[in-house]
Scaffold this motif. Structure first.
Motif: not given
Length: 169
Positions: A123-131
């Motif tokens: 769960a520590s893998t960051p979500e890719p940014p939307s911008t």
């Protein structure tokens, strides 16, 4: 005996100074103080067009300031997260003391890819940014052809992510 004590004291002082200098310079990687390429003669028309790199990234910079991104990796430490963004956005050529920079802004993400397969459910893998925003330095290769690049990963290593003119552009 007194001369030996002075010599040891001098050696300890010199050794301490060397340790301090090593610590101070250890964090000063190749690009931490990078000023730019010194290039100031590139035009917007010259930068517009298709760009690619060896990893399958493709960027199209249109003369009207809009851009198309395909599989563009994050810069600096974001590169290590492994995401690759596709979508649309804007770009502009800016000029500063150290040289010209192309600033890209992803405003509408259409797809997220991965440079390497995700094998964990951490769960520590960051979500890719939307911008996202990138700053590409503008340079010329030995054949006077334009290239765009940014630094990625650990700043002490100085890895460059290079985009060259798309074949056929």
């Amino acid at each position: 005996m007194e001369g030996g004590s002075r010599l040891r004291a001098w050696g300890a002082t010199l050794g301490g100074l060397m340790v301090v200098l090593a610590v101070l310079t250890a964090c000063a990687g190749p690009y931490q103080y990078y000023e730019g390429t010194g290039l100031h003669d590139t035009t917007t028309a010259e930068v517009a067009g298709g760009w690619e790199n060896v990893e399958g990234t493709r960027v199209v910079l249109r003369e009207n300031g809009t851009a198309l991104f395909e599989k563009l990796d994050g810069q600096d430490f974001d590169f290590e997260d492994g995401w690759r963004l596709s979508g649309t956005g804007t770009w502009q050529l800016t000029d500063r003391d150290g040289g010209q920079v192309v600033r890209l802004a992803l405003t509408a993400r259409t797809r997220v890819g991965r440079r390497f397969p995700v094998t964990s459910t951490d769960a520590s893998t960051p979500e890719p940014p939307s911008t996202y925003a990138w700053s590409f330095y503008v340079d010329r290769d030995p054949h006077d052809e334009l290239e765009l690049f940014f630094f990625y990963g650990d700043p002490d290593i100085g890895n460059t992510y290079v985009m060259t003119r798309e074949t056929g552009s």
